[in-house]
Design a protein around this motif. Structure first.
Motif, mmCIF file in Angstrom:
data_model
loop_
_atom_site.group_PDB
_atom_site.id
_atom_site.type_symbol
_atom_site.label_atom_id
_atom_site.label_comp_id
_atom_site.label_asym_id
_atom_site.label_seq_id
_atom_site.Cartn_x
_atom_site.Cartn_y
_atom_site.Cartn_z
ATOM 1 N N HIS A 55 70.357 55.602 -44.924
ATOM 2 C CA HIS A 55 71.138 56.838 -44.777
ATOM 3 C C HIS A 55 72.373 56.557 -43.922
ATOM 4 O O HIS A 55 72.317 55.864 -42.911
ATOM 5 C CB HIS A 55 70.297 57.930 -44.125
ATOM 6 C CG HIS A 55 69.044 58.231 -44.887
ATOM 7 N ND1 HIS A 55 69.047 58.782 -46.141
ATOM 8 C CD2 HIS A 55 67.738 58.038 -44.583
ATOM 9 C CE1 HIS A 55 67.811 58.937 -46.567
ATOM 10 N NE2 HIS A 55 66.993 58.490 -45.635
ATOM 11 N N ILE B 32 67.701 63.101 -55.611
ATOM 12 C CA ILE B 32 68.171 62.716 -54.274
ATOM 13 C C ILE B 32 67.185 63.231 -53.242
ATOM 14 O O ILE B 32 66.660 64.357 -53.355
ATOM 15 C CB ILE B 32 69.572 63.301 -54.012
ATOM 16 C CG1 ILE B 32 70.563 62.798 -55.068
ATOM 17 C CG2 ILE B 32 70.070 62.931 -52.609
ATOM 18 C CD1 ILE B 32 71.868 63.545 -55.087
ATOM 19 N N GLU C 241 73.732 59.520 -50.381
ATOM 20 C CA GLU C 241 73.379 60.759 -51.058
ATOM 21 C C GLU C 241 74.622 61.549 -51.459
ATOM 22 O O GLU C 241 74.675 62.150 -52.536
ATOM 23 C CB GLU C 241 72.486 61.617 -50.156
ATOM 24 C CG GLU C 241 71.162 60.975 -49.808
ATOM 25 C CD GLU C 241 71.228 60.102 -48.563
ATOM 26 O OE1 GLU C 241 70.164 59.759 -48.032
ATOM 27 O OE2 GLU C 241 72.355 59.772 -48.125
ATOM 28 N N PHE D 135 67.460 67.763 -55.702
ATOM 29 C CA PHE D 135 66.791 67.265 -54.497
ATOM 30 C C PHE D 135 65.282 67.263 -54.743
ATOM 31 O O PHE D 135 64.741 68.190 -55.358
ATOM 32 C CB PHE D 135 67.133 68.131 -53.286
ATOM 33 C CG PHE D 135 68.565 68.033 -52.857
ATOM 34 C CD1 PHE D 135 69.025 66.890 -52.215
ATOM 35 C CD2 PHE D 135 69.458 69.066 -53.110
ATOM 36 C CE1 PHE D 135 70.347 66.793 -51.821
ATOM 37 C CE2 PHE D 135 70.780 68.967 -52.714
ATOM 38 C CZ PHE D 135 71.233 67.821 -52.062
ATOM 39 N N CYS E 252 66.971 57.453 -52.485
ATOM 40 C CA CYS E 252 66.114 57.854 -51.374
ATOM 41 C C CYS E 252 66.121 56.756 -50.326
ATOM 42 O O CYS E 252 66.657 55.658 -50.549
ATOM 43 C CB CYS E 252 64.682 58.108 -51.856
ATOM 44 S SG CYS E 252 63.865 56.644 -52.502
#
Length: 819
Positions: free
Chosen positions: A30, A53, A99, A115, A256
């Motif tokens: 992330h 996502i 993302e 999502f 992810c």
């Protein structure tokens, strides 16, 4: 494969073997620009028909807003419980978040983006259950927050971990960096991901490698000990299966956290996954987009999935070429703004040094460590002080995102945004000071807005001391908009749909719930500052009732100053304070009656507190008596009578008696001779040394200008000096700390002057009777001739000299004739 274009020679999946079948799993870090670039390249190569996502599925309807022209990352998905707005969760996204890149790729290519993480309705309820368990002591350490420090559920908690023991997820980056021989996981990530190009080669290879590495970690350490991980991964597997049935497994791409990829690849039965989800707590949740900041993406903010250098990562992601040169140029621009001498030659040498350091350290390209060392050596002359500025402003940064007006929001948020636009009062992530002149209507409205938000718990600004002005027409605020303030706005939405209505309702409720009288008077003051004319009557009713029932003089004395201060705002803010003045006058009368008996028989600590109350009441009476509101009695005269009673009553502690004499002296109600007489009585032989020392502290201590009083009145200094020299040796050690505290508060120049006077012997020259003969600068009466000598200069400075004005008129007349 029907409906899918592929790059020639590119493998269809993220790895070989079993990974060649099923959905395309793109495991990411992330907020990693390298992962973001790799995701974009992989999606371009694979061209999936649906993109899944990691995130709360309730936000699917908000995905199209990401393409709005008014959307500027960093932003975050905010989820809050409808019935409990203060319970919230964030899922932050930056421009360099994988993302965010996946969402934009899907919108640009007309592909659905959804999502698939655990719904926010369960996440918020689960957090509440965990808090209850922790409060009751029943937590087993396996649940609760993922350690991201923001309450974001677990959208971004995949990088935060510690030792591989039960209940704590390992830190994958740290484990992989350690296996590669690195002591810094950020440096390892830069070398293997950020400095790796994606323009050529296999676009799926990075994800195959990460999946293999995460699989090995999970085999070695287990699934990390988080109960929530298994539940989340079960929900994600169900969503991936559903998408596969819709478009086919080969048409699904999943973005992810890399930690979850082995679990999503794992074959588990639908029944087993549904069993994990059975019985989860649930609340009703609302979601929207809110602005976020780079600073809140930083690990130092407590964000579990945070990164050390969001500003640096944003630069790497946005720089089209020559990132080191462009970075050094930014640094040079910042240092020049701070008046440091940085030339183009500095930039060139810093780039060369960073590249040389990268070669010496065996790195493919200069990273943040090399650029930082080069900036320190070349542009900062080896100092870490300017380097700290670079880190704060550039490496971390104060970028604040924006969301479009079409994003869902509570009515209170909409009203706040309208007022911010109308008043040209834009929120900023960077801390700044704003001075408001309340005589100007725009500034007055800005002040009222900030005070109203403060009443609602939305601490956008903090009051500071105004420089160069003590008037009530100027306010100085230190402003910084933090992302969590959006939660506070949503939480405050229960009080009303506009800032004015919400602040009014909150003030009325707070007045009823206030624990003591001082809280109510402080609230009345805040209502005046916030311009809450509708709330003030309700607050005043509560205040009058509390004041009538409260018999504690200390509480009354605490409440009076805040109440009287509020009267000063009427002139500047145009507020009717007549009712406030009436309550304040009644409160003052009750203080006058109750103060003398309340001051009797107090110990040292209670006497010190009561002395502070006396000071506060004295200042309040002066303001109240000068206010335009009519009073039934002469408050100042009544207060003088109270001070005389306090100064002469033996049962009152010495500190309070001394302060009463001092206040009477300052107000001209006793002359210097009378003050000297009272001091002589207090310092007589029969008075215990501790009581005498307390009297001295009350008279000349407390920052009330007592030092200058002793400098200019040597009779008083002689009394203190004579008493101190006569204190017995056995009592001297007891009174010394009190005297040191008193005299240490004086300015150095005052202490030095007092020392010279004592060394010279003030008692010998001035005497207790105080003729002042023979002392330079002192006389029995003012020397009017010496004072008159400076009047011409004073008139000249003030422009009031009559001769100069006559000459000016003659010059103007001659000039008129000439014209």
């Amino acid at each position: 494969m029907p409906g899918r274009e592929r790059v020639s020679g590119a493998p269809p999946r993220s790895g070989g073997g079993a990974a060649d079948e099923g959905p395309l799993l793109l495991g990411v870090r992330h907020h990693g620009p390298g992962s973001a670039r790799a995701v974009r390249a992989a999606l371009e190569a694979a061209r999936p028909r649906v993109v899944l996502i990691e995130g709360p599925p309730e936000a699917d309807a908000l995905v199209p807003l990401a393409a709005d022209e008014g959307m500027r990352p960093p932003v975050a998905l905010l989820a809050h419980a409808v019935d409990e707005p203060g319970r919230s969760a964030f899922w932050p996204l930056a421009e360099f978040s994988p993302e965010w890149v996946a969402i934009h790729w899907a919108l640009d290519h007309g592909v659905p983006a959804r999502f698939i993480d655990l719904p926010a309705a369960h996440t918020l309820a689960w957090e509440k259950e965990m808090e209850k368990e922790e409060a009751s002591g029943d937590s087993d350490g396996n649940g609760g927050s993922d350690g991201n420090g923001e309450g974001e559920g677990d959208a971004d908690g995949d990088q935060d971990g510690a030792a591989p023991h039960v209940g704590v997820r390992i830190d994958p980056l740290r484990a992989l960096a350690g296996a590669a021989g690195y002591d810094d996981p950020e440096r390892w990530w830069e070398d293997v991901v950020e400095h790796r190009g994606v323009g050529d080669g296999d676009p799926f290879a990075p994800f195959a490698a990460l999946e293999e590495a995460m699989g090995a970690l999970r085999e070695t350490y287990g699934d990390g000990g988080h109960e929530r991980d298994a539940v989340r991964e079960a929900y994600m597997r169900l969503q991936v299966r559903a998408a596969g049935r819709e478009v086919g497994d080969d048409g699904v791409a999943v973005v992810c956290g890399a930690w979850h990829v082995p679990a999503l690849r794992r074959r588990a039965s639908v029944a087993a996954d549904r069993a994990l989800l059975k019985g989860l707590p649930k609340v009703k949740a609302d979601l929207t987009w809110v602005p976020w900041t780079h600073r809140r993406l930083a690990r130092a903010s407590g964000y579990g999935a945070g990164i050390d250098s969001p500003g640096w990562y944003a630069h790497l992601f946005g720089a089209p070429d020559r990132p080191v040169e462009r970075w050094m140029t930014k640094v040079a621009g910042l240092l020049r703004e701070e008046d440091r001498l940085v030339s183009s030659a500095h930039v060139i040498e810093a780039v060369r040094l960073a590249e040389a350091l990268a070669v010496l350290r065996g790195r493919p390209l200069p990273g943040l460590g090399e650029t930082t060392d080069a900036v320190r050596a070349v542009m900062c002359d080896g100092s870490d002080v300017p380097l700290a500025l670079v880190r704060d402003r550039l490496v971390v940064g104060d970028v604040l995102g924006e969301v479009p007006a079409s994003a869902p929001a509570v009515p209170l948020q909409r009203d706040l945004e309208r007022q911010q636009r109308r008043l040209r009062f834009k929120p900023e992530a960077r801390e700044r000071e704003v001075e408001l002149d309340l005589r100007k209507e725009t500034d007055a409205e800005r002040s009222r807005l900030l005070h109203r938000l403060g009443l609602l718990g939305v601490a956008w600004g903090e009051r500071t001391v105004s420089r160069g002005s003590t008037g009530t027409f100027r306010e100085t605020w230190r402003l910084r908009w933090e992302p969590e303030l959006s939660v506070r706005v949503a939480e405050a939405g229960v009080w009303g749909t506009t800032v004015l209505a919400a602040a009014t309702a909150r003030a009325e409720a707070d007045a009823v719930a206030a624990p003591d009288l001082a809280e109510v008077t402080g609230l009345a003051e805040r209502c005046l500052l916030a311009g809450l004319s509708d709330a003030l009557p309700a607050v005043m009713r509560v205040l009058a009732d509390r004041a009538a029932l409260d018999t504690d003089v200390g509480h009354l004395a605490q409440a009076l100053p805040a109440l009287v201060r509020s009267l000063r705002y009427g002139d500047v803010r145009g507020t009717d304070t007549a009712a406030l003045a009436e309550v304040a006058a009644g409160l003052a009368e009750r203080v006058f009656v109750g103060l003398p008996p309340a001051c009797a028989g107090l110990d040292a600590d209670a006497a010190e507190e009561m002395r502070r109350h006396v000071d506060a009441v004295h200042g309040a009476v002066g303001l109240l008596d000068d206010s335009p509101a009519p009073h039934p009695t002469d408050l100042r005269g009544r207060w003088r009578g109270v001070l005389r009673v306090l100064s002469g009553r033996d049962s009152v502690p010495g500190g309070i008696r001394g302060r009463a004499v001092r206040l009477l002296l300052d107000g001209g109600d006793v002359d210097a001779g009378e003050a000297a007489r009272l001091m002589g009585l207090a310092l007589s032989v029969g008075t215990p040394p501790a009581d005498a020392a307390a009297w001295i502290e009350g008279f000349v201590g407390g920052g009330a200008g007592g030092g200058m009083l002793l400098v200019h009145d040597e009779r008083l200094l002689a009394l203190v000096d004579g008493w101190l020299t006569g204190v017995p040796a056995e009592a001297f050690t007891d009174v010394l700390p009190l005297l040191r505290r008193t005299f240490s508060a004086y300015e150095p120049g005052v202490r030095r002057t007092l020392g010279e006077l004592v060394r010279r012997g003030p008692g010998e020259r001035a005497g207790v009777t105080g003729t002042g003969a023979g002392i330079a600068g002192f006389a029995a009466e003012p020397d009017t001739a010496r004072a008159a000598a400076v009047l011409p200069v004073v008139r000249l400075l003030l422009g009031t000299d009559p001769e100069e004005k006559e000459a000016e008129r003659q010059r103007d007349g001659l000039a008129g004739v000439g014209r």
